[in-house]
Scaffold this motif. Structure first.
Motif, PDB file in Angstrom:
ATOM      1  N   ILE A  48       0.817  -1.211   0.000  1.00 56.47           N
ATOM      2  CA  ILE A  48       0.000   0.000   0.000  1.00 56.47           C
ATOM      3  C   ILE A  48       0.856   1.268   0.000  1.00 56.47           C
ATOM      4  N   ASN A  49       1.826   1.311   0.877  1.00 52.15           N
ATOM      5  CA  ASN A  49       2.655   2.514   0.992  1.00 52.15           C
ATOM      6  C   ASN A  49       3.840   2.512   0.035  1.00 52.15           C
ATOM      7  N   VAL A  50       4.107   1.377  -0.593  1.00 43.91           N
ATOM      8  CA  VAL A  50       5.274   1.204  -1.468  1.00 43.91           C
ATOM      9  C   VAL A  50       6.507   1.764  -0.758  1.00 43.91           C
ATOM     10  N   ASP A  51       6.704   1.266   0.444  1.00 43.29           N
ATOM     11  CA  ASP A  51       7.801   1.746   1.263  1.00 43.29           C
ATOM     12  C   ASP A  51       8.260   0.613   2.176  1.00 43.29           C
ATOM     13  N   TRP A  52       9.513   0.651   2.543  1.00 43.13           N
ATOM     14  CA  TRP A  52      10.062  -0.306   3.493  1.00 43.13           C
ATOM     15  C   TRP A  52       9.808   0.224   4.889  1.00 43.13           C
ATOM     16  N   ASN A  53       9.540  -0.678   5.830  1.00 41.02           N
ATOM     17  CA  ASN A  53       9.362  -0.293   7.213  1.00 41.02           C
ATOM     18  C   ASN A  53      10.151  -1.263   8.077  1.00 41.02           C
ATOM     19  N   GLU A  54      11.263  -0.795   8.564  1.00 40.51           N
ATOM     20  CA  GLU A  54      12.180  -1.636   9.335  1.00 40.51           C
ATOM     21  C   GLU A  54      11.540  -2.142  10.627  1.00 40.51           C
ATOM     22  N   GLU A  55      10.798  -1.277  11.318  1.00 38.89           N
ATOM     23  CA  GLU A  55      10.173  -1.677  12.573  1.00 38.89           C
ATOM     24  C   GLU A  55       9.174  -2.812  12.351  1.00 38.89           C
ATOM     25  N   SER A  56       8.398  -2.703  11.283  1.00 40.01           N
ATOM     26  CA  SER A  56       7.425  -3.742  10.966  1.00 40.01           C
ATOM     27  C   SER A  56       8.122  -5.051  10.623  1.00 40.01           C
ATOM     28  N   PHE A  57       9.214  -4.954   9.874  1.00 43.06           N
ATOM     29  CA  PHE A  57       9.980  -6.147   9.510  1.00 43.06           C
ATOM     30  C   PHE A  57      10.508  -6.851  10.753  1.00 43.06           C
ATOM     31  N   ILE A  58      11.101  -6.091  11.655  1.00 42.87           N
ATOM     32  CA  ILE A  58      11.666  -6.676  12.879  1.00 42.87           C
ATOM     33  C   ILE A  58      10.564  -7.336  13.703  1.00 42.87           C
TER      34      ILE A  58
END
Length: 115
Positions: A25-35
């Motif tokens: 949806i955001n076409v963005d990486w999210n490090e916190e979500s990944f962790i």
């Protein structure tokens, strides 16, 4: 009875913090979500290590959704403004994404090895 780790994982899936949400949806990486996703998956794997099976929804996430995320990440070639402000260059951003793809693939491998 659903184990606490699985309940937390399902809550994560239903939230707007879920990694697929950011990537798709955001076409963005999210490090916190990944962790968070990686930690929750590993908790579920540990909790179900002695069981004969995993819940279907968990299996689907590992075997369908994570490969989808990996596929979408292959299109992440340009560093976003947010990451530039965090000190990333185009090259270091691509390296970050490549490293995260490797870790996602490792999650899949670890899940398969737990079967």
């Amino acid at each position: 009875m659903m184990k606490a780790s699985l309940k937390k994982f399902y809550e994560y899936l239903g939230s707007d913090e879920e990694l697929m949400y950011f990537v798709r949806i955001n076409v963005d990486w999210n490090e916190e979500s990944f962790i968070k996703m990686e930690q929750l998956i590993r908790e579920v794997i540990r909790d179900y290590a002695n069981d004969d099976s995993y819940p279907k929804r968990f299996i689907i996430y590992i075997m369908r959704d994570i490969p989808s995320i990996i596929g979408m990440l292959s299109h992440f070639k340009v560093c976003t403004e947010d990451y530039i402000q965090k000190g990333y260059t185009q090259e270091s951003y691509r390296n970050l994404i490549a490293e995260r793809v490797e870790r996602l693939q490792k999650v899949i491998e670890d899940f398969i090895m737990s079967l």
